[in-house]
Design a protein around this motif. Structure first.
Motif, PDB file in Angstrom:
ATOM      1  N   MET A 263      38.987  41.688   2.460  1.00  0.00           N
ATOM      2  CA  MET A 263      38.740  40.840   3.325  1.00  0.00           C
ATOM      3  C   MET A 263      37.862  39.600   2.966  1.00  0.00           C
ATOM      4  O   MET A 263      37.821  38.672   3.566  1.00  0.00           O
ATOM      5  CB  MET A 263      38.251  41.553   4.470  1.00  0.00           C
ATOM      6  N   ALA A 264      36.990  39.841   2.061  1.00  0.00           N
ATOM      7  CA  ALA A 264      36.103  38.875   1.506  1.00  0.00           C
ATOM      8  C   ALA A 264      36.751  37.421   0.979  1.00  0.00           C
ATOM      9  O   ALA A 264      36.077  36.379   0.843  1.00  0.00           O
ATOM     10  CB  ALA A 264      35.240  39.344   0.362  1.00  0.00           C
TER      11      ALA A 264
ATOM     12  N   GLY B 179      41.427  26.832   0.265  1.00  0.00           N
ATOM     13  CA  GLY B 179      41.700  27.128   1.563  1.00  0.00           C
ATOM     14  C   GLY B 179      43.366  27.253   1.888  1.00  0.00           C
ATOM     15  O   GLY B 179      43.508  27.249   3.117  1.00  0.00           O
ATOM     16  N   ASP B 180      44.055  27.221   0.812  1.00  0.00           N
ATOM     17  CA  ASP B 180      45.561  27.233   1.160  1.00  0.00           C
ATOM     18  C   ASP B 180      45.989  28.454   1.155  1.00  0.00           C
ATOM     19  O   ASP B 180      47.215  28.425   1.466  1.00  0.00           O
ATOM     20  CB  ASP B 180      46.172  26.133  -0.221  1.00  0.00           C
ATOM     21  N   GLY B 181      45.289  29.599   0.952  1.00  0.00           N
ATOM     22  CA  GLY B 181      45.657  30.748   1.283  1.00  0.00           C
ATOM     23  C   GLY B 181      46.459  31.380  -0.052  1.00  0.00           C
ATOM     24  O   GLY B 181      46.948  32.750  -0.044  1.00  0.00           O
ATOM     25  N   GLN B 182      46.473  30.650  -1.154  1.00  0.00           N
ATOM     26  CA  GLN B 182      46.819  31.192  -2.348  1.00  0.00           C
ATOM     27  C   GLN B 182      45.857  31.679  -3.242  1.00  0.00           C
ATOM     28  O   GLN B 182      44.901  31.067  -3.393  1.00  0.00           O
ATOM     29  CB  GLN B 182      47.855  29.997  -3.158  1.00  0.00           C
ATOM     30  N   ALA B 183      46.095  32.896  -3.757  1.00  0.00           N
ATOM     31  CA  ALA B 183      44.966  33.424  -4.623  1.00  0.00           C
ATOM     32  C   ALA B 183      45.338  33.195  -6.066  1.00  0.00           C
ATOM     33  O   ALA B 183      46.435  33.312  -6.587  1.00  0.00           O
ATOM     34  CB  ALA B 183      44.633  34.996  -4.333  1.00  0.00           C
TER      35      ALA B 183
ATOM     36  N   ASP C 114      49.953  39.055   1.917  1.00  0.00           N
ATOM     37  CA  ASP C 114      49.854  39.944   0.813  1.00  0.00           C
ATOM     38  C   ASP C 114      48.240  40.646   1.200  1.00  0.00           C
ATOM     39  O   ASP C 114      48.317  41.833   0.627  1.00  0.00           O
ATOM     40  CB  ASP C 114      49.813  39.210  -0.540  1.00  0.00           C
ATOM     41  N   GLU C 115      47.372  39.898   1.406  1.00  0.00           N
ATOM     42  CA  GLU C 115      46.153  40.582   1.500  1.00  0.00           C
ATOM     43  C   GLU C 115      46.317  41.777   2.784  1.00  0.00           C
ATOM     44  O   GLU C 115      45.782  42.906   2.567  1.00  0.00           O
ATOM     45  CB  GLU C 115      44.960  39.739   1.929  1.00  0.00           C
ATOM     46  N   HIS C 116      47.047  41.341   3.801  1.00  0.00           N
ATOM     47  CA  HIS C 116      47.072  42.384   4.828  1.00  0.00           C
ATOM     48  C   HIS C 116      47.825  43.598   4.357  1.00  0.00           C
ATOM     49  O   HIS C 116      47.746  44.648   4.625  1.00  0.00           O
ATOM     50  CB  HIS C 116      48.074  41.687   6.024  1.00  0.00           C
ATOM     51  N   GLU C 117      48.949  43.277   3.675  1.00  0.00           N
ATOM     52  CA  GLU C 117      49.745  44.534   2.923  1.00  0.00           C
ATOM     53  C   GLU C 117      48.854  45.292   2.225  1.00  0.00           C
ATOM     54  O   GLU C 117      48.836  46.398   2.203  1.00  0.00           O
ATOM     55  CB  GLU C 117      50.922  43.926   2.201  1.00  0.00           C
TER      56      GLU C 117
END
Length: 83
Positions: free
Chosen positions: A50-51, A79-83, A5-8
């Protein structure tokens, strides 16, 4: 590492710049200055996204967007990649 999702979101921010430059911004003498100002804003958005990586890596020092330092949503592991 950025989530999908962040890449997108970063990609979409870049597309927004291109769309505005191609479809909205005129071709007059102020075009380049206006686009330079817009690029800074787009980069700010991308850098904010990116932060998130650093915030996940250092949850006791940095915060994810919408959260506070050291706080975790229920069911979420730092650190699980979930925001």
């Amino acid at each position: 590492m950025l989530t999908d999702d962040e890449h997108e979101a970063i990609r979409l921010a870049g597309e927004l710049y291109t769309y505005i430059a191609d479809k909205i911004c005129g071709i007059g003498v102020t075009r380049e200055a206006d686009l330079a100002e817009l690029r800074v804003k787009i980069h700010d958005i991308q850098h904010t996204i990116m932060a998130q990586v650093a915030a996940r890596e250092h949850p006791d020092e940095l915060r994810l967007m919408g959260e506070v330092v050291g706080w975790q949503a229920p069911g979420r592991v730092a650190g699980d990649g979930q925001a």
